[in-house]
Scaffold this motif. Sequence first.
Motif, PDB file in Angstrom:
ATOM      1  N   LEU A 144       0.873  -1.035  -0.029  1.00  0.00           N
ATOM      2  CA  LEU A 144       0.026  -0.001   0.040  1.00  0.00           C
ATOM      3  C   LEU A 144       0.982   1.464   0.224  1.00  0.00           C
ATOM      4  O   LEU A 144       0.659   2.181  -0.794  1.00  0.00           O
ATOM      5  N   CYS A 163      -0.658   5.771  -2.619  1.00  0.00           N
ATOM      6  CA  CYS A 163      -1.941   6.495  -2.545  1.00  0.00           C
ATOM      7  C   CYS A 163      -2.515   6.056  -1.294  1.00  0.00           C
ATOM      8  O   CYS A 163      -2.102   5.328  -0.588  1.00  0.00           O
ATOM      9  N   LEU A 208      -6.160   5.213   1.081  1.00  0.00           N
ATOM     10  CA  LEU A 208      -7.001   4.081   0.975  1.00  0.00           C
ATOM     11  C   LEU A 208      -8.402   4.371   0.013  1.00  0.00           C
ATOM     12  O   LEU A 208      -8.722   3.306  -0.968  1.00  0.00           O
ATOM     13  N   VAL A 252      -6.989   4.214  -3.499  1.00  0.00           N
ATOM     14  CA  VAL A 252      -6.882   2.739  -3.978  1.00  0.00           C
ATOM     15  C   VAL A 252      -8.261   2.098  -4.340  1.00  0.00           C
ATOM     16  O   VAL A 252      -8.471   1.365  -5.411  1.00  0.00           O
ATOM     17  N   ALA A 253      -9.110   2.242  -3.529  1.00  0.00           N
ATOM     18  CA  ALA A 253     -10.441   1.752  -3.666  1.00  0.00           C
ATOM     19  C   ALA A 253     -11.049   2.212  -4.854  1.00  0.00           C
ATOM     20  O   ALA A 253     -11.692   1.299  -5.626  1.00  0.00           O
ATOM     21  N   ASP A 254     -10.981   3.470  -5.066  1.00  0.00           N
ATOM     22  CA  ASP A 254     -11.637   4.025  -6.247  1.00  0.00           C
ATOM     23  C   ASP A 254     -10.896   3.518  -7.595  1.00  0.00           C
ATOM     24  O   ASP A 254     -11.644   3.014  -8.542  1.00  0.00           O
TER      25      ASP A 254
END
Lengths: 158, 158
Positions: free
Chosen positions: A122, A127, A129, A132-134
């Motif tokens: 990570l 980036c 969280l 990253v999720a997007d």
Amino acid sequence: MENSGTTGEQIRLQQMLCFALYGAAHAFSRAYKPRLEPLGLTYPQYLVMVSLWEKDGQPVKALGAALGLDSGTLSPLLKRLEQAGLLARTRAKADERQVHITLTEKGRQLQSEAAGITPLMLSATGCGLEEVADLRDRLQDLKDNLVRAGDASAAEHG
Amino acid sequence: MENSGTTGEQIRLQQMLCFALYGAAHAFSRAYKPRLEPLGLTYPQYLVMVSLWEKDGQPVKALGAALGLDSGTLSPLLKRLEQAGLLARTRAKADERQVHITLTEKGRQLQSEAAGITPLMLSATGCGLEEVADLRDRLQDLKDNLVRAGDASAAEHG
DNA sequence: TGCAATTCAATTGCGCGCAATATAATTAGA
DNA sequence: TCTAATTATATTGCGCGCAATTGAATTGCA
């Protein structure tokens, strides 16, 4: 197209989404490598182990569906993980065509050894969280669209 | 890490950015395949051709830098493209270590035959131009971050 | 100038990734 | 029931992708 320029323009490598994806995917694999080496895993093997840590005892077919791989890729890969003592392959009694993949004690223990990798990766992405999720969600949608487009054009041509 | 969950949570394949990237990259390659088959190109070969259409006469080293590949990958790939009559490999007179890759007439002509692929792939993504450009830029940044992180940790450990 | 270090490309070896094929088990249908 | 089609996995062959090594050309430095 993936070239965001005007029609008729020369295609440039750096403009192509597919090339950015290609490069980023390889970069991930390279970034994982030194972290996975101490565990004796390649990057695709690690993904298989993640899938098994999440759900043990899957038949090869289900693993393949989860990972998007066929038996031509999985069979030899699973054989190597079996040789490494991380899993066992057992023929299902109910249906002898199926081979169920079960983690060994060693295979289960590897999960805790691998636990430190995720936070390292990570931070390597640089980036947050949500970012990253997007990105992950966009890529999943992109993949789904590409697969659907492939299915549709395959259906057209028989 | 790439898992956007809380610390200590089980890693799930579907939550991992690296897996979404892995899947999307393969999906792209698969989507290109039926379009490239009539041209006799694989997907990596197509990327090499795009790079040469953009800049002809590059030495292997420069091509490798543009594509993120080394000679171990490029040498045999270029040999196949040479066999297919798409390019020529010529030792540079100034520095005989270098091999310059030059398109043949057939190699140049292939560009117009390939011109239709880009719009087809754009529609397959199901994305608009700005969306594609945004995703591409994010992926380029991600790749740069991953490469930098790798360089940094390599520098630490000798 | 001469020799060591560096650079470029090719080769070797191994592990994916996938199409095509093979084999064996199961299911479906006449 | 007997056979044809289907399903699950394995195998083969080929093309990447990359580390490690090789060999040849060039550079750098004493």
